[in-house]
Design an enzyme around this catalytic site. Structure first.
Site, short mmCIF file in Angstrom:
data_model
loop_
_atom_site.label_atom_id
_atom_site.label_comp_id
_atom_site.label_asym_id
_atom_site.label_seq_id
_atom_site.Cartn_x
_atom_site.Cartn_y
_atom_site.Cartn_z
CD1 TRP A 147 30.14 17.85 41.70
CD2 TRP A 147 28.64 16.84 40.73
NE1 TRP A 147 29.36 18.79 41.08
CE2 TRP A 147 28.49 18.17 40.62
CE3 TRP A 147 27.65 15.91 40.18
CZ2 TRP A 147 27.46 18.74 39.57
CZ3 TRP A 147 26.76 16.49 39.29
CH2 TRP A 147 26.53 17.79 38.90
CE LYS A 197 31.78 21.33 36.17
NZ LYS A 197 31.07 20.14 36.92
CG ASP A 206 34.16 13.40 39.31
OD1 ASP A 206 34.50 14.26 38.31
OD2 ASP A 206 33.02 13.60 39.52
#
Ligand SMILES: *Cc1c(COP(=O)(O)O)cnc(C)c1O
Length: 365
Positions: A102, A193, A169
């Site tokens: 990511w 999530k 993030d």
């Protein structure tokens, strides 16, 4: 109804009491005679939902007054572009700590905007500590992926960046453990999530980082637009924000972030401690950097991994397949995963391992 435990990395398990509340209110939201999905985003009942969502997030994370809370669309992936578009000029530098795939994707987007200096740890199974000396004083910000969803790592301690804003993030672990928001310039997270359903992305941004985007920055990619319009410049993902609000109420009811952290520690410990003494399963992450949320593991070979996944699915353990880039298995133990689910998984793994040993002995004789 079939009972399963959902170990998906995202979209992920939601608290069943939240889903029941959604179902209960689906056709008639608080006496309006309409579903939340049908309410105008300019209506009083929706304004109340988004206000409460913000207030709850502020309360749960003790967000200081000088930070804005924004609700956006486009997922964490759009933040990969929005962050540099807002904070980085074409002749300026930002630094990215690349701890997994990511972060790699975040760098790819930032590279299109300005100069990027990358810090790439030697291995993806550990994250070194960083101090202000590691960064150039002129950098506009330092970006991290605080929990690496695919690799199963997290920062043991956040980098000390001195006066340079730290951008994180936090998609896969926001609200999973205590957090000092004041250490960050900007935090963002896709909701699917730990916060709610997909469709909404949350950003927590320090006031002084808003308002310097270049003129060519599209309105919907400019944080200032969301600040000025209370995240209601255009139609927001109303239903996702509503469910997110219910999830935050659930977090508060179950002890807030501290309560979550306590349970998350306990859940992760159950799985890691079994894996560490297992003769069949392994996790390669350095202990201090082990994620509480995403736990990758493998058996000794691909054939056994495949059999494990097949039998686990038959037994009601869903989405345990590891990310396609790393293979093996991954159990995501987000806030809403009950401890019973982890206990049941560990029991299942123990039985699977015992059967493997028996079969090996059989083959040997
Ligand atoms: C899931 C995830 C993303 C991608 O989120 P989208 O909402 O699909 O864009 C980005 N970063 C991290 C750390 C993630 O876990």
């Amino acid at each position: 109804m079939k009972t399963v435990y959902n170990f998906s990395a995202g979209p992920a398990v939601l608290p069943s009491s939240v889903l029941e509340k959604v179902q209960h209110e689906l056709l008639d939201y608080e006496g309006t005679g309409m579903s939340v999905m049908e309410l105008s985003h300019r209506s009083a009942p929706f304004q109340q939902i988004i206000d409460q969502a913000e207030a709850l997030l502020r309360e749960l994370l003790s967000i200081p007054e000088n930070y804005h809370v924004l609700f956006m669309q486009g997922g964490a992936s759009l933040q990969f572009s929005m962050v540099p578009l807002n904070l980085l000029g074409s002749d300026e530098t930002a630094e990215y700590i690349v701890t997994g795939s990511w972060s790699g994707k975040a760098v790819k987007e930032a590279d299109k905007v300005g100069e990027i200096r990358k810090h790439t740890p030697d291995a993806q199974t550990a994250i070194p500590s960083y101090t202000a000396k590691d960064f150039s004083g002129n950098s506009r910000y330092v970006h991290i992926t605080s929990n690496n969803t695919i690799e199963g790592t997290r920062f043991a301690e956040y980098p000390d960046t001195g006066d340079i804003p730290l951008v994180a993030d936090m998609s896969s672990h926001i609200l999973s453990e205590k957090l000092d928001v004041s250490k960050f310039g900007l935090i963002y997270a896709g909701a699917q999530k730990n916060l709610g359903p997909s469709g909404v992305t949350v950003a927590i941004i320090r006031e002084d980082l808003v308002g310097d985007a270049p003129d060519y920055c599209p309105a919907l990619l400019n944080y200032e637009t969301y600040v000025k319009h209370g995240s209601l410049f255009n139609t927001p993902p109303t239903f996702s924000i509503y469910v997110l609000k219910l999830v935050l109420e659930w977090v508060k009811e179950y002890g807030g972030v501290e309560g979550m952290e306590e349970r998350n520690q306990e859940k992760a410990h159950l799985l890691y401690s079994y894996i560490d003494q297992s003769g069949l399963f392994q996790n390669h992450v350095t202990e201090a950097n082990r994620s509480l949320m995403n736990i990758p593991f493998t058996a000794n070979n691909d054939e056994v991994n495949a059999r494990f996944l097949k039998e686990a699915k038959q037994a009601g353990f869903e989405f345990l397949k590891g990310h396609r880039s790393v293979g093996g298995m991954r159990a995501s133990l987000y806030n809403a995963m009950p401890i019973e689910g982890v206990k049941a998984l560990v029991e299942f793994m123990k039985n699977f391992e015992q059967n493997e040993v028996k079969e090996d002995q059989h083959a040997f004789n």
